[in-house]
Design a protein around this motif. Structure first.
Motif, mmCIF file in Angstrom:
data_model
loop_
_atom_site.group_PDB
_atom_site.id
_atom_site.type_symbol
_atom_site.label_atom_id
_atom_site.label_comp_id
_atom_site.label_asym_id
_atom_site.label_seq_id
_atom_site.Cartn_x
_atom_site.Cartn_y
_atom_site.Cartn_z
ATOM 1 N N ILE A 1 0.784 -1.121 0.151
ATOM 2 C CA ILE A 1 -0.053 0.119 0.079
ATOM 3 C C ILE A 1 0.823 1.126 0.037
ATOM 4 O O ILE A 1 0.644 2.152 -0.804
ATOM 5 C CB ILE A 1 -0.877 0.011 1.249
ATOM 6 C CG1 ILE A 1 -1.861 -1.161 1.045
ATOM 7 C CG2 ILE A 1 -1.642 1.413 1.406
ATOM 8 C CD1 ILE A 1 -2.856 -1.282 2.447
ATOM 9 N N ALA A 2 1.876 1.183 0.731
ATOM 10 C CA ALA A 2 2.900 2.468 0.803
ATOM 11 C C ALA A 2 3.595 2.718 -0.220
ATOM 12 O O ALA A 2 3.632 3.950 -0.839
ATOM 13 C CB ALA A 2 3.747 2.250 2.149
ATOM 14 N N GLU A 3 3.846 1.640 -1.258
ATOM 15 C CA GLU A 3 4.550 1.582 -2.148
ATOM 16 C C GLU A 3 3.779 1.925 -3.351
ATOM 17 O O GLU A 3 4.257 2.766 -4.058
ATOM 18 C CB GLU A 3 5.375 0.211 -2.543
ATOM 19 C CG GLU A 3 5.936 0.285 -4.009
ATOM 20 C CD GLU A 3 7.284 1.128 -4.064
ATOM 21 O OE1 GLU A 3 7.762 1.550 -4.898
ATOM 22 O OE2 GLU A 3 7.880 1.568 -2.921
ATOM 23 N N TYR A 4 2.467 1.701 -3.405
ATOM 24 C CA TYR A 4 1.459 2.097 -4.387
ATOM 25 C C TYR A 4 1.367 3.522 -4.428
ATOM 26 O O TYR A 4 1.620 4.456 -5.403
ATOM 27 C CB TYR A 4 0.191 1.380 -4.096
ATOM 28 C CG TYR A 4 -0.849 1.518 -4.914
ATOM 29 C CD1 TYR A 4 -0.816 1.230 -6.416
ATOM 30 C CD2 TYR A 4 -1.902 2.563 -4.653
ATOM 31 C CE1 TYR A 4 -1.837 1.628 -7.344
ATOM 32 C CE2 TYR A 4 -2.946 2.923 -5.529
ATOM 33 C CZ TYR A 4 -3.243 2.396 -6.907
ATOM 34 O OH TYR A 4 -3.899 2.589 -7.587
ATOM 35 N N PHE A 5 1.156 4.131 -3.248
ATOM 36 C CA PHE A 5 0.807 5.498 -2.882
ATOM 37 C C PHE A 5 2.166 6.410 -3.133
ATOM 38 O O PHE A 5 2.165 7.492 -3.533
ATOM 39 C CB PHE A 5 0.022 5.920 -1.990
ATOM 40 C CG PHE A 5 -1.497 5.489 -1.815
ATOM 41 C CD1 PHE A 5 -2.195 5.987 -2.641
ATOM 42 C CD2 PHE A 5 -1.539 4.544 -0.988
ATOM 43 C CE1 PHE A 5 -3.564 5.458 -2.722
ATOM 44 C CE2 PHE A 5 -2.975 3.968 -0.998
ATOM 45 C CZ PHE A 5 -3.923 4.626 -1.756
ATOM 46 N N HIS A 6 3.259 5.913 -2.735
ATOM 47 C CA HIS A 6 4.537 6.482 -2.995
ATOM 48 C C HIS A 6 4.848 6.720 -4.632
ATOM 49 O O HIS A 6 5.132 7.628 -5.170
ATOM 50 C CB HIS A 6 5.643 5.741 -2.445
ATOM 51 C CG HIS A 6 6.760 6.238 -2.988
ATOM 52 N ND1 HIS A 6 7.604 7.319 -2.212
ATOM 53 C CD2 HIS A 6 7.988 5.734 -3.717
ATOM 54 C CE1 HIS A 6 8.776 7.578 -2.781
ATOM 55 N NE2 HIS A 6 9.084 6.689 -3.645
ATOM 56 N N ARG A 7 4.116 5.436 -5.364
ATOM 57 C CA ARG A 7 4.596 5.710 -6.740
ATOM 58 C C ARG A 7 3.509 6.805 -7.323
ATOM 59 O O ARG A 7 3.958 7.449 -8.443
ATOM 60 C CB ARG A 7 4.443 4.282 -7.388
ATOM 61 C CG ARG A 7 5.416 3.300 -7.244
ATOM 62 C CD ARG A 7 5.008 1.812 -7.721
ATOM 63 N NE ARG A 7 6.185 0.895 -7.303
ATOM 64 C CZ ARG A 7 6.268 -0.161 -7.740
ATOM 65 N NH1 ARG A 7 5.135 -0.693 -8.399
ATOM 66 N NH2 ARG A 7 7.174 -1.151 -7.088
ATOM 67 N N LEU A 8 2.406 6.817 -6.970
ATOM 68 C CA LEU A 8 1.387 7.992 -7.433
ATOM 69 C C LEU A 8 1.989 9.072 -7.088
ATOM 70 O O LEU A 8 1.742 10.254 -8.098
ATOM 71 C CB LEU A 8 0.143 7.583 -6.615
ATOM 72 C CG LEU A 8 -0.680 6.567 -7.100
ATOM 73 C CD1 LEU A 8 -2.125 6.382 -6.494
ATOM 74 C CD2 LEU A 8 -1.093 6.593 -8.932
ATOM 75 N N ARG A 9 2.498 9.508 -6.038
ATOM 76 C CA ARG A 9 3.301 10.697 -5.627
ATOM 77 C C ARG A 9 4.545 11.089 -6.394
ATOM 78 O O ARG A 9 4.506 12.097 -6.859
ATOM 79 C CB ARG A 9 3.422 10.862 -4.329
ATOM 80 C CG ARG A 9 2.243 10.960 -3.198
ATOM 81 C CD ARG A 9 2.678 11.177 -1.803
ATOM 82 N NE ARG A 9 3.423 9.942 -1.133
ATOM 83 C CZ ARG A 9 2.873 9.342 -0.472
ATOM 84 N NH1 ARG A 9 1.424 9.095 -0.327
ATOM 85 N NH2 ARG A 9 3.425 8.268 0.131
ATOM 86 N N ALA A 10 5.181 9.893 -6.624
ATOM 87 C CA ALA A 10 6.404 10.283 -7.781
ATOM 88 C C ALA A 10 5.920 10.507 -9.137
ATOM 89 O O ALA A 10 6.427 11.444 -9.765
ATOM 90 C CB ALA A 10 7.148 8.980 -7.750
ATOM 91 N N LEU A 11 4.982 10.062 -9.535
ATOM 92 C CA LEU A 11 4.340 10.180 -10.832
ATOM 93 C C LEU A 11 3.688 11.752 -10.849
ATOM 94 O O LEU A 11 3.995 12.229 -11.949
ATOM 95 C CB LEU A 11 3.096 9.200 -11.159
ATOM 96 C CG LEU A 11 2.327 9.357 -12.335
ATOM 97 C CD1 LEU A 11 3.451 9.311 -13.516
ATOM 98 C CD2 LEU A 11 1.117 8.344 -12.550
#
Length: 285
Positions: free
Chosen positions: A264-274
């Protein structure tokens, strides 16, 4: 003969022209009195309206201050969340015993519960801020549903990260996703009905003549009451998000739950990076 009045038995009788003048002035006097009363009521309504605007301005200022106080803890929550996920990742990589790993997993779940408490405060201050997603990055807002992520979609994302699953776990997760999806549909339909009802109220003919301040403010009060239910929808959606994570925690083993929270943390981290890449992208003139 100099006296133009006729005298009969010592009484003075007014001329017909004088009586006619008095009778014709009565409607004029009544209209003037009605106009004065209407003007007085209009001044009172205007005064009440101005007082209401001032009261609303004060309340808005207070809400903005409360919202600002809520934003700061959210920034701190994000920093703390990053630290907790780093600790959890290290614990998983070190293959700690489940008894020790459980403390990190429970800490992550409890930290998510804190976010729900912060959102409840923010919803009372300004529910539109949550629903608009302005507290999230642009890419996160693409997947927003009622002020946050859609739980059923998150379950779908997580399944591949928590395998292998037993048959009992697969059935439990499938049932969870189905019930979650049904609740999401019910909330979405309720929100759509609220939008339609609110639109009908705002489009009402009673709001087309603001000169009638009583009707105008009455209809606005009806619209405000309907709009206040939006906070309830957001609260129910957050409860569903919270319950979904807690139920996943019970279905999965400690090590699976750890991988679940990390995913979950990685998923939202990738969205923020995008989102960061999107904001920094080159623009063509």
């Amino acid at each position: 003969m100099a006296n133009r009045s006729h005298r009969t038995g010592g009484l003075s009788i007014a001329s017909p022209a004088s009586s006619l003048s008095k009778r014709s002035s009565l409607p004029t006097l009544r209209r003037l009195a009605q106009n004065r009363e209407a003007a007085r009521k209009s001044r009172l309504r205007k005064k009440a309206y101005i007082q209401q605007l001032e009261s609303s301005r004060i309340k808005l200022t207070q809400l903005e201050q409360e919202l600002q106080r809520a934003r700061t803890p959210y920034a701190r929550w994000l920093d703390e969340h990053h630290r907790l996920m780093c600790d959890l990742r290290a614990a998983v990589q070190e293959h700690l015993p489940e008894t020790e790993l459980k403390m990190f997993v429970d800490g992550g779940l409890g930290h998510f519960d804190q976010l729900m408490a912060l959102k409840a405060i923010a919803a009372k201050s300004d529910v539109f801020h949550l629903v608009s997603g302005m507290w999230l990055t642009p890419a996160e807002r693409c997947f927003m549903w009622l002020g946050g992520f859609r739980p059923s979609d998150l379950i779908k994302v997580l399944v591949s990260h928590i395998e292998p699953l037993t048959e009992q776990q697969i059935l439990a997760i499938y049932a969870l996703r189905t019930s979650t999806h049904e609740t999401e549909d019910a909330l979405s339909q309720g929100l759509e009905a609220l939008h339609q009802s609110l639109s009908d109220t705002i489009a009402s003919d009673e709001l087309s003549a603001p000169s009638n301040m009583a009707n105008y403010m009455g209809q606005m009060a009806v619209a405000m009451n309907k709009l206040s239910t939006l906070e309830g929808f957001v609260r129910q959606a957050d409860n569903l998000r919270q319950q979904t994570l807690h139920r996943l925690h019970h279905i999965l083993t400690i090590r699976q739950a750890a991988r679940c929270f990390l995913a979950i943390a990685e998923y939202f981290h990738r969205l923020r990076a995008l989102s960061s890449l999107w904001v920094a992208r080159p623009r063509q003139d």
